[in-house]
Each structure stands twice: as C-alpha cells, then as structure tokens.
Design a protein around this motif. Sequence first.
Motif, PDB file in Angstrom:
ATOM      1  N   ILE A 113       0.839  -1.213   0.000  1.00 24.23           N
ATOM      2  CA  ILE A 113       0.000   0.000   0.000  1.00 24.23           C
ATOM      3  C   ILE A 113       0.867   1.255   0.000  1.00 24.23           C
ATOM      4  O   ILE A 113       1.641   1.478   0.941  1.00 24.23           O
ATOM      5  CB  ILE A 113      -0.932  -0.005   1.229  1.00 24.23           C
ATOM      6  CG1 ILE A 113      -1.810  -1.254   1.218  1.00 24.23           C
ATOM      7  CG2 ILE A 113      -1.775   1.267   1.270  1.00 24.23           C
ATOM      8  CD1 ILE A 113      -2.582  -1.484   2.502  1.00 24.23           C
ATOM      9  N   VAL A 171      -6.423   1.536   3.686  1.00 28.85           N
ATOM     10  CA  VAL A 171      -6.484   2.301   2.442  1.00 28.85           C
ATOM     11  C   VAL A 171      -7.535   3.411   2.556  1.00 28.85           C
ATOM     12  O   VAL A 171      -7.307   4.547   2.125  1.00 28.85           O
ATOM     13  CB  VAL A 171      -6.801   1.389   1.242  1.00 28.85           C
ATOM     14  CG1 VAL A 171      -7.046   2.216  -0.023  1.00 28.85           C
ATOM     15  CG2 VAL A 171      -5.649   0.411   1.007  1.00 28.85           C
ATOM     16  N   ARG A 184      -5.567   5.183  -4.770  1.00 25.98           N
ATOM     17  CA  ARG A 184      -5.216   3.773  -4.592  1.00 25.98           C
ATOM     18  C   ARG A 184      -6.333   2.859  -5.096  1.00 25.98           C
ATOM     19  O   ARG A 184      -6.428   1.697  -4.701  1.00 25.98           O
ATOM     20  CB  ARG A 184      -4.907   3.490  -3.121  1.00 25.98           C
ATOM     21  CG  ARG A 184      -3.688   4.263  -2.617  1.00 25.98           C
ATOM     22  CD  ARG A 184      -3.627   4.317  -1.108  1.00 25.98           C
ATOM     23  NE  ARG A 184      -2.596   5.258  -0.655  1.00 25.98           N
ATOM     24  CZ  ARG A 184      -2.764   6.578  -0.596  1.00 25.98           C
ATOM     25  NH1 ARG A 184      -3.917   7.116  -0.955  1.00 25.98           N
ATOM     26  NH2 ARG A 184      -1.777   7.362  -0.196  1.00 25.98           N
TER      27      ARG A 184
END
Lengths: 248, 576
Positions: A113, A171, A184
């Motif tokens: 991430i 996220v 993302r």
Amino acid sequence: MPEVTLKIFRGDREGGQTADYQVPVSPGMVVLDALHYVQKHLAPDLAVRWNCKAGRCGSCSAEVNGRPRLTCKTRMDSLPGDRPVTILPMKSFPVIKDLVTDVSWNYKVNKKIPGFKPRPKTEWKMRQEDVDRVQEFRKCIECFLCQNVCHVLRDHGKHEQFGGPRFFVRVAALEMHPLDGISRAALLKNELGLGFCNITKCCTEVCPEEIHITDNAIIPMKERVVDEFYDPVLKLVRRIRGEKSARE
Amino acid sequence: MNGKYETHEHDVLVIGAGGAGLRAAIEALAQGASVGVVSKSLLGKAHTVMAEGGIAAAMANVDAADDWRTHFRDTMRGGKLLNHWRMAQIHAHEAGDRVRELEQWGALFDRTEDGRILQRAFGGHSFKRLCHVGDRTGLEMIRTLQDRGVQMGIDVYMECTVTRLLTDGDRVAGAFAYWRENGRFVVFKAKSIVLATGGIGKAYPVTSNSWEYTGDGMALAYATGAELMDMEFVQFHPTGMVWPPGVQGLLVTEAVRGEGGLLRNKLGERFMQRYDPQRMELSTRDVVARAIYTEVREGRGSEHGGAFLDISHKPAEYVKRKLPSMYHQFLELADVDITRSAMEVGPTCHYMMGGLRVDPETAACTVPGLFAAGEVAAGLHGANRLGGNSLSDLLVFGRRAGFAAAEYAKKQSWPALDPAEIAQGEGEMLCVFERQAGDTPYAVHADLQQLMQNLVGIFRTEEDLKSALTGIERLKDRMGRVGVPGTRMFNPGWHLYADMKSMLAIAEAVTRSALARKESRGAHSRLDYPKTDATWGEQNNIIRRHGSEMVLEQSPVPKMPAELQTLLAEEKGAGA
C-alpha cells in the motif's frame, strides 16, 4: 474462589489438541489473566502472544468459545461459568505454537500500500469534521480479528488475491485523508481484490475498536473503484477537469 | 567463523521498535545507512501504543504566549533541576518541528477551530501544550512512524530478543539474539547500535507498562561498560486503576485531569488542597502520587485503596469524545460508566527517569558506537518527568541518535566479532534447559516484583533499601538455579528467564542509587531524609560495572549558561 476449566489448544504446525487446566476465577478476571495463571502455575511453556493487557496493542487475539476476541478484554464472568472455556488460536493464520499464530502475511500485504503523499503546496490545515472520519479508521490496533473472521480468508484461503478488511480500513484512511494526493483505487481493485468482499459485515461485528469497517470503509472504497473504473460519465468529467485518476 | 549462526550485517542496528527506535531508524536510513531494527514484539505493538495524553511541544496553537523558553523552564522545574540543561533546551527547541514532521508523514491530530493542531493542558505545563489524538496519541504516533519506516524499506526483525551486546575492543560490534518463535540464535554485526528499549516497569507488580519493559537496554549496555545515571528516579503515575485485581495498575490518562477531572478522597474532599493548593489536580506527578498514597495510608482512601477521580460533571458526549479509551476501559473492565460516576485510582509504576548516561547532542553512551534514546536514556527529565514530555523525547532524541549513529558508522570499518563472546551468549541461554525444573522464572519474577513494591516503592528508607539489596542477591542466586521445562519453540518461561537477567541488574541499580541519595527530590522520597538537599541537587548518581561489582559515584550536574539560569529564575511558569 470458584474454579473454571480452560480447554486450551496445545500444539504446533504439525497439529495438536486441547488440554484441560483448572483455574481459580477472581473478580474482574479476563481470559488473558487465566492464561497467565496457567503459565505461572501449570504450564510454563504455554505460548501466548500479548503485550499491554489493556486493549491497546492488539496482540492477544484468540478464539474464545468459538468467538474471535481479544483475550485481555474478555471477562471471565461474561462466559458461562458452568462449562469449560475453550481457547483456540485464530483459524485464518498458521499456528506457530499453542495460541500463537503466524500473522506475517498481514505485514506483507501492508507493504503493497503506497503511504500518505501530501498534495503539492499543501497548507497544513484541516477541519475537525474532515478529520473525524479518518480518525475512526486510525483507531485500528491491528489485532487482525477482522482478517480472522473474513470468510474470503477463513474459508476460501484467498490470501494471495485479497487484502482483507484491515487493509481496506488502512487504504480508506489514506484515501480519505483530507490532504492526501494520490489514488489507490487500482490497487484496491487489482491487488487487494476488494471485489471478493460481499459485505457480510463479519469484520465489523468482531472489531474491538468498534470501527464500522463495512459501512464506513469498505462500501465507500467499493464506490470509489466503481467511479474510477466503471462510470464513463464521471471519467469524462474528471478528464475535462484534469482531476486525478487511478489509471494515470 | 559464524557459520553456525544466522548472521545479519547493518551499519546501524536499532534495538527496540517503539517511538524512539523507529524515529532513529528513519533518520539513519535518511542518512544513507543500512539499518536493521530488532524488536521483542511484532511491529507496531511496542509500549508507545499505550501513550495516551499527548506530545508536549510549545507550538502556541492554543495559548499564543507559549514558547520554547517556557517549555524549558517547566521541564527543568518539573525535574527539580536535576535534568541535563542542554537536553531540556534541545528538547524544547525541537519538539515542535518533530510534531509537524509527524503530521507531514500522515498523522492526524485533533484540530483547533482554525484547522491547526489542537493542544491540551497537562500537569506541570504552564500552557496548553499537548498535541493529541483523543486519548490514543501513542497509537497515532507509532502507526505513523511504522508506515514511514515501511515506505522507506526498513528491515525489521520481529519477535527477536537481544541477550548480549558484542564488542570489538572498546567499541560495540553487534548483538547476540534469539528468535522467539523457534528459539534459534541469530547474530547481528553492526558498526553502531541505537538502544531504544524503554523502561523497567515490569520489575514492579503494579505497573502501567507492557511485558516488554524489563530494562534490557540498560542491562545490556551496563554489562558492556556503559554508565547508568540517576537510577533512583522511578515515576509512579498517580492514576492507575485499582479495581478489579486483574487490571490493577492499568493507566488512567492524566488527560482526565487535563480535561477537568477532580480528585477526591472518601470524605469527598478535594485533598490536593493540602498538597498543592495552587495547581491542585494539575500538579506534577510525583506530588499527586504521594498525595494519593498519603490519603490512603491515613485512612481516607476509597474501598479498594485508592482515590476517586471524577469527570462526570462534564457532558457525557464530551467525555466520550475526548476520552474514548478511558470510557471503554472502565465500562468493559470495571463496570464503571465514567460519564456517570467516579473512577477509583491509585499510583502505578509508570516511567524511568534514570537510565543510560548520554551526550545531549548525539545521544552517545559512554561506550564507543553505542547510542541510546527515549526512556532507556537519562538526563532530560531529571528527578521527575512531566506528562507529554516522553513522546516528544522519543522523537527529538530518537532522531538525533539515528543521525549520530549513521554518522559514526560512516567513519568506521567493520568490527570483528569475537567467537568467545558468542559462545558465552549461547551458553548462558542454554544452561537453563539442563537444570532440574524446581524454582521457575515466574516465581522469581513475582518475588522480585513484591520486593521492589514493598522496599523500593514510592516512600523509601535506608533500612528497607538495605534489606532490598540482600533480597536481590538471594534472587540472583535463585536465578542461577531455575530450570525451564519445554523446548526452545516459543517458550515464554525461557523468554522470562532472559528478561529476568535484565530486571535483576536494573533492580540492583535502582536500589543502590536510592540508598545513596540521602534526600527527597522529585520521584525519590526518603522518609528518613524528607527534605531536599542543595548539595545533592548538584549531584548525579553514576553507576558502572567494575568486574562483577556494581560501583556508584557522584558526578556534578552540568552547569547551565548564565542566560538559561536567568530564564529559569523568572517568575513565570508553573512554579517549582
């Protein structure tokens, strides 16, 4: 003092079974206290992972009478006193020994991430209202109980294709950070396999921090993926306005 | 030569992955060093996650009059002037930048009306100074540092315990450790080492500290020849939970008082009136802890031997928003709704002001190549730490230690490892399996904790301290005979055996220093020497190893420059 029988899993990667231990119960005692009693008096080599015993570090996760719990926050007097208390390791991760599981997979997912990246020329001012919803996600103590109950991992073992609720929360915290400047959405769709989640809310039910994982993190992230990848009108508007897109 | 062992090489080895260790690792990486971080726990679980109230930094977002000078003055006065002035100055100067940096790495602090970082009041601070996230500031900090480190490509050796530092002549050469998971040994070779192992709370039975706090860094460095300083100053936080028994010692954040919480005894008196009428509940921790202890001893305590802390006069929604963890902690663990009734609280062992003697600029210990930051180091807090000054300490001196360790490593060639030292390291860990299990590390640990609580606690006397020293010797003998059943596979009994070696060395150092300091100052209260003594006010207690003997001597407190003395003498501020 009343006594209770604990049935604790003893074993390792090769297998194992539960063993019975008699433990006296004192007022306010939690399951982790009972495990410590066993270590101190009955089985000095009983493997238990824990740190703070205050519900802050998220280390002592296990399955108590079939429910995934933090053992430091599970009161003995909240469990039926007339039958044994069964304590098993988390099922979704490989056992190392006794109640200790190998959770290293989570740390590998986390590495995928991209971190917080502020927008150019950021002025470091934020309103509390905009911070509130992200602060909910930042409460996560990484106990991995949500990962443990998620059927995509627990029953279907999709660890290779799926990130799990913990990392959708992570996220979401980055995506909703008022000053973050990157998207993302592609990561969610492709590498973290957000589409596998069919919002059964098991994760939300077990979260000891009471984070509304499904409603506040996963569903908005699913919407973001839809907006990015499947909504042609929005995509066109974005292109005209020159806004960020996951695919650029 | 070490073919037998798994070996890793790094320019800089950081031991400990809490706030100070991670901040040091980030800085050393930024300087181009190869960095390894060794941690007893999983990444992100270190004791820093338990910090609640906030990070002290004179950013003046809420009280415009605040500045570094006032922060410096508060810190020195809080520490009863035993602090190293230069550390206090650097800390007050740099704390604000370190907080802003965290924000730029993604931390989300609570906000002011105009969108800046919100700051709250805390004991001993003249202004609203603590940047915070509700009552879970430490979690926000460690997650931010963890993420930053991961993004930079930090190498973390999780669930790995160092049992010995390795040396090459005078300088450090690496560390000998074992994997908790399978008990295998591992050797780290490094040009420099940053110790960031935190405090010693687990030497006491009633403590707010996590199991990791066993004084490892202090004991490892002491064994290697480094100096310990001011080990008598152990902070008892005034407000730990006292009931039910299982949660005794669990921290109740000072933010409860910062947000307006009131302390009362069983007669309903706000007893702080008797001990510090000016600052009342927001007096320094040493004063409030002694006050509660005294109220209980004189028969005015609560049912379970504590005092009442009450925030229920504030609106319930406000309490839940500003103190969410406290609300849940009491509701779930003690059946108390803090928006409706008072909490029962009492002193709990919380923080170690003493520790490794370090250079203020570089955090270097007295052994070449060895650095120390955070709670394991001494100097910043003097005789008593102010709330909120710990998180800022981790950031300010963690960064400095990481920087200096990387610089040091650049100038050094690779050290040589000594096979004899490694063999010793292995021998002292394995011998315990060959003994008949009778006495266990658990039993010795429990006895050490009782001894420390009874004889080296909040109030001390010469008689108690002397009998503590005798008792510690006996416990050391017992540790020489304990056995550990089971194998090396994740064996907590064996892990505790390793930790006990550190705890016993540190317990002795605390006791010897407490015995030597014949005065009362800050967190050190001697019933037989109840007054503060000006001569002792100019002395730091220094401990070093001489063969197998622990020797103690005094060293003058470094003199501060005239302009800081003037600054300190000014009447402004929270008072001494």
